[in-house]
Scaffold this motif. Structure first.
Motif, short mmCIF file in Angstrom:
data_model
loop_
_atom_site.label_atom_id
_atom_site.label_comp_id
_atom_site.label_asym_id
_atom_site.label_seq_id
_atom_site.Cartn_x
_atom_site.Cartn_y
_atom_site.Cartn_z
N TRP A 48 45.04 23.15 19.39
CA TRP A 48 43.72 23.60 19.85
C TRP A 48 42.73 22.45 19.82
O TRP A 48 41.95 22.26 20.76
CB TRP A 48 43.21 24.74 18.97
N LYS A 49 42.76 21.68 18.74
CA LYS A 49 41.84 20.55 18.61
C LYS A 49 42.05 19.55 19.74
O LYS A 49 41.08 19.06 20.34
CB LYS A 49 42.03 19.87 17.25
N GLU A 50 43.31 19.24 20.06
CA GLU A 50 43.59 18.29 21.13
C GLU A 50 43.00 18.77 22.46
O GLU A 50 42.45 17.97 23.23
CB GLU A 50 45.10 18.08 21.28
N TYR A 51 43.12 20.06 22.72
CA TYR A 51 42.61 20.59 23.99
C TYR A 51 41.09 20.58 24.02
O TYR A 51 40.47 20.19 25.02
CB TYR A 51 43.13 22.01 24.20
N LEU A 52 40.47 20.96 22.92
CA LEU A 52 39.01 20.93 22.84
C LEU A 52 38.48 19.52 23.03
O LEU A 52 37.53 19.29 23.79
CB LEU A 52 38.53 21.50 21.50
N VAL A 53 39.09 18.57 22.35
CA VAL A 53 38.63 17.18 22.44
C VAL A 53 38.85 16.65 23.86
O VAL A 53 38.02 15.89 24.39
CB VAL A 53 39.35 16.31 21.39
N LYS A 54 39.95 17.06 24.49
CA LYS A 54 40.19 16.64 25.87
C LYS A 54 39.06 17.11 26.78
O LYS A 54 38.55 16.33 27.61
CB LYS A 54 41.53 17.22 26.35
N ARG A 90 35.77 15.16 25.97
CA ARG A 90 35.80 13.78 26.46
C ARG A 90 35.76 13.71 27.98
O ARG A 90 35.19 12.77 28.55
CB ARG A 90 37.00 13.06 25.88
N GLN A 91 36.36 14.70 28.62
CA GLN A 91 36.25 14.75 30.08
C GLN A 91 34.80 14.93 30.52
O GLN A 91 34.43 14.49 31.62
CB GLN A 91 37.11 15.90 30.63
N GLU A 92 34.01 15.55 29.66
CA GLU A 92 32.60 15.77 29.94
C GLU A 92 31.73 14.62 29.43
O GLU A 92 30.51 14.71 29.46
CB GLU A 92 32.13 17.08 29.31
N GLY A 93 32.39 13.56 28.94
CA GLY A 93 31.65 12.40 28.46
C GLY A 93 31.10 12.56 27.06
O GLY A 93 30.28 11.75 26.61
#
Length: 254
Positions: free
Chosen positions: A23-29, A32-35
């Motif tokens: 879940w953390k990996e997806y949230l961080v992705k 980060r995609q949003e800058g």
């Protein structure tokens, strides 16, 4: 919303199978995609702070909000730099300023049982987000409540104790009720019994989108929590992503 009292002491032990790391990996992705590489992030319904700590380890500063003093006490027993825990009801939470993102996982939004209360949460989120800030939350689906949980009993047994979960789902009201009975080891020969009743509501995605719009948030998309693809009819859990879209007259002001 008075829940997770006796359960707080052993919550993480009984939640070991929850894929917090994934879940953390997806949230961080998404962040980060949003800058959003760093900065202040607020987590609603942070519980014992498992996700809060994982995000802090990724370089974010966190405000963890939860209504349960017992859960927050457990969270504070595992200190981590860059985290402030605050005991507040998410329907009335207050921050000193805006944040870059608001997140909420582990179906915390399902604990909001009325449309008007969910709208209050969304309005507060919109109010406390930076311009263009991101809101990410998950939801258990009606499919999960009806088809996977229904009227069933689940149990778990660990060295610290045992958990019995009696589940009931009301299709008319879309309310999922589950009664937790915990037997927590006090000494080698003594177990203390705790009981709690929890309620979650199933929301149609279109209802959620409507409430987001009413709160001034711009809906960005929804995704299956397992494969991160489009939401399916048999999705058990979904992520919803929305964006701050200006502070309208319907939003609560700081």
């Amino acid at each position: 919303m008075d829940a997770y009292t006796g359960f707080a002491r052993v919550y993480d032990r009984f939640m070991e199978d929850v894929p917090y790391g994934e879940w953390k990996e997806y949230l961080v992705k998404i962040l980060r995609q949003e800058g959003i590489m760093d900065g202040l992030v607020c987590e609603l319904g942070c519980g014992t702070g498992k996700m809060t700590r994982l995000l802090a380890e990724c370089g974010y500063d966190l405000i963890g909000i939860d209504a349960s003093e017992e859960m927050l006490s457990a969270a504070r027993e595992q200190p981590c730099a860059g985290i402030l825990y605050v005991a507040q009801d998410m329907r009335e939470f207050e921050l000193y300023g805006t944040v870059r993102a608001v997140i909420s996982v582990c179906d915390s939004m399902n604990y909001i049982l009325e449309d008007e209360d969910l709208l209050k949460v969304f309005r507060l989120v919109n109010n406390y987000l930076d311009p263009g800030g991101i809101f990410i939350f998950d939801l258990n689906t009606i499919y999960k409540f009806k088809e996977e949980m229904g009227e069933r009993t689940f149990s778990e047994h660990h060295e610290e104790g045992s958990l019995v979960w009696d589940n009931y789902y009301d299709e008319d009201d879309r309310i999922n009720e589950y009664e937790l009975t915990l037997y927590i080891r006090e000494t080698d020969d003594l177990y203390r019994r705790y009981t709690e009743t929890h309620y979650e509501r199933g929301y149609e995605l279109q209802e959620v989108i409507r409430l987001l719009a009413q709160a001034g948030l711009k809906y960005s998309g929804a995704y299956d929590a397992d494969d991160h693809g489009p939401v399916r009819d048999d999705s058990s859990r979904i992520y919803v992503v929305a964006r701050e879209n200006g502070k309208n007259s319907g939003s609560n002001r700081i």
